[in-house]
Design an enzyme around this catalytic site. Structure first.
Site: not given
Ligand code: AMP
Ligand code: MG
Length: 530
Positions: A124, A121, A206, A282, A156
């Site tokens: 952040r 989900g 974005r 995702d 976040g």
């Molecule tokens: P990503 O690999 O950046 O696409 O992130 C994968 C998942 O981790 C997604 O659900 C992001 O929203 C969550 N996520 C990544 N970094 C953070 C963060 N610093 N705080 C909260 N959620 C994160």
């Molecule tokens: Mg992502």
């Protein structure tokens, strides 16, 4: 309102809203929950919550084009109301913030590095709402605006370096002509954020017609919520692919659209040497946009198996594997859509039939990707007519580029300087290769091939320069802008954005931005830490 040709044109069509010229006009242009919007899908799909405020936000970068596409006067960001603007686009509460229209985080799931990861989900990201302007509806989302119910262990936040990279690359990809989410601003704050070291926070605004990912569908499929799965698919069809309603099976037709747009996107990425770095399901857009810029990279010295993400130890998302990974991801999407397929069929034997149909349809990926890639390569080589063996010719070039680790962008850009008949002018591209004999052998084939081309050297060069960019967001260019920005000097972010707005043009003042990376660039590492 001052006179300008665009205002005059708008005045002539009173259905188009005038430009929002103040912060309150900008805020009121962002609607939440309009019919047909993602927000209108309801609480099964998202959670509404305020952003977590950050202290003293300051503008680091602004895409004026993006502001104009939203109908916002870009000068608001730098004028009298600049503090209100920065505060608004980090999600800080303002008096204008309507309490019944809080931003929202969406829920999705996904496969990460080939493994089912369950619920993810927007951990952040918070969507402020949607802007309708000039016939387009665009969602506006803050990335890094604080914790959400989907943050898991995360804080976040996003850090300055990764936010500047996402901001610049979103706009760079758009100007390269590659489907992508866009960026309006990157706004910083001195709020400390802990990663491997203590860094500072920044938030990217974005913009995209939709942020729906393959993982959204996987979420409702894995939770056995077929009604919500259908609602989501109907939303995407109604908004983006209404013609799917005319198909025998609208949901198979939706899958076909995803297959088509993803195949095209992969051919585009391969064509500029772009690596995404985290092609998890995702991070795959249902409408074929490049989405979630993290440890991405444009290849400098060509290695077909280049891995741009330091955390990707197995090379799952290496350059050469990306097209295959996209197919694997589409397979996950197809699986998630299975409950919607063949609803008109009798229950008896339905499962087997729809799976067969979906498998057949996934084959369209190869049928679409291979010719799209050859067409791209033909254009990059300046070949106007189609001839058998063009793919081999292109592969031959990739082989010697790989063996010589020649610079991807410079090789293709300089190739346009080759003369059809005069090998004495080969230096700009020949000098990039250590193995000159291999280069000469390939060039002999290429020259032979050019004899079948109707265009002269000048016309071919002009066409090649429209598909082979001179300027891409090389890691070291982003790094320079980040280093300066961390010292509160944002001029380099603006300059780099300006260069990347015209990637195919010669820009003599910016020749240095098109050169080989400096030695220190090879030590740069980008990872999932962002
Ligand atoms: P990503 O690999 O950046 O696409 O992130 C994968 C998942 O981790 C997604 O659900 C992001 O929203 C969550 N996520 C990544 N970094 C953070 C963060 N610093 N705080 C909260 N959620 C994160
Ligand atoms: Mg992502």
């Amino acid at each position: 309102m001052s006179f300008s040709p665009s205002n005059a044109a708008r005045a002539a069509r009173d259905d188009t809203p005038a430009e929002a010229r103040s912060m309150s006009e900008i805020a009121s242009a962002i609607e939440i929950g309009e019919p047909g919007s993602f927000a209108a899908l309801g609480t099964a799909f998202l959670t509404r919550l305020p952003a977590a405020p950050v202290p003293d936000p300051y503008l680091i970068g602004l895409s004026r084009e993006m502001a104009e596409s939203l109908g916002f006067d870009p000068d608001v960001a730098v004028g009298q109301e600049k503090n209100e603007f920065a505060g608004y686009f980090v999600g800080n509460p303002t008096r204008d913030w309507p309490s019944d229209a809080l931003p929202y985080a969406a829920v999705y799931s996904g496969h990460q590095f080939g493994v089912w990861a369950g619920q993810l989900g927007d951990g952040r990201a918070l969507t402020l709402g949607e802007v309708e302007h000039d016939g387009a509806r665009l969602e506006v989302q803050l990335k890094g605006a604080g914790r959400t119910p989907y943050s898991r262990m995360g804080d976040g936040r996003a850090v300055l370096r990764s936010s500047i990279r996402e901001f610049l690359c979103s706009e760079a990809m758009h100007h390269l002509g590659i489907p992508t989410t866009r960026a309006l601003t990157v706004i910083g704050s001195d709020l400390p954020v802990r990663r491997e070291t203590i860094e500072t926070a920044a938030i990217v605004t974005r913009v995209a017609p939709s942020f729906v990912r393959f993982g959204h569908f996987e979420h409702f499929y894995s939770n056995d919520r077929v009604d919500d799965l259908k609602k989501l698919a109907d939303h995407v069809i109604d908004r983006f692919y209404p013609h799917c309603r005319d198909a025998e099976d609208p949901y198979l037709a939706l899958l076909d659209e995803a297959v088509r747009s993803t195949a095209d996107l992969m051919a585009q990425w391969q064509g500029v040497g772009f690596c995404h770095g985290v092609m998890n399901t995702d991070n795959m857009s249902i409408i074929g946009l490049t989405i979630d810029y993290g440890p991405f990279g444009f290849i400098d010295a060509f290695n077909a198996h280049h891995i741009c993400n330091h955390s990707d130890t197995q090379g799952r998302y290496s350059y050469s594997r990306q097209p295959q990974v996209a197919y694997w991801n589409l397979f996950c999407l197809a699986q998630a859509l299975v409950p919607l397929f063949g609803q008109e069929l009798p229950e008896e034997g339905r499962g087997e039939r729809v799976v067969q149909e979906a498998q057949k349809l996934l084959e369209h990926y190869r049928e679409r990707f291979a010719p799209a890639l050859v067409a791209k390569m033909r254009a990059k080589l300046g070949l106007e007519v189609e001839r058998e063996g063009d793919d081999k010719l292109a592969n031959g070039l990739f082989e010697i580029m790989h063996a010589n680790r020649t610079d991807f962008t410079l090789t293709f850009r300089n190739l346009s300087k080759l003369s059809k008949s005069d090998a004495s002018q080969d230096a700009p591209v020949r000098d990039l290769f250590l193995d000159r004999a291999a280069f000469d052998a390939w060039t002999a084939q290429y020259r032979e091939r050019l004899t079948h081309e109707p265009r002269d050297d000048a016309a071919r060069a002009a066409a090649m320069n429209r598909v082979n960019p001179k300027y891409v967001l090389r890691n070291h260019l982003a790094e320079n802008a980040i280093r300066r920005a961390s010292e509160k000097d944002f001029a380099e972010v603006a300059r780099l954005l300006d260069v990347l707005r015209r990637p195919y043009d010669e820009q003599p003042a910016y020749e240095a931005y098109a050169g080989l990376p400096p030695d220190w660039a090879s030590a740069l590492e980008v990872s999932c830490s962002s």
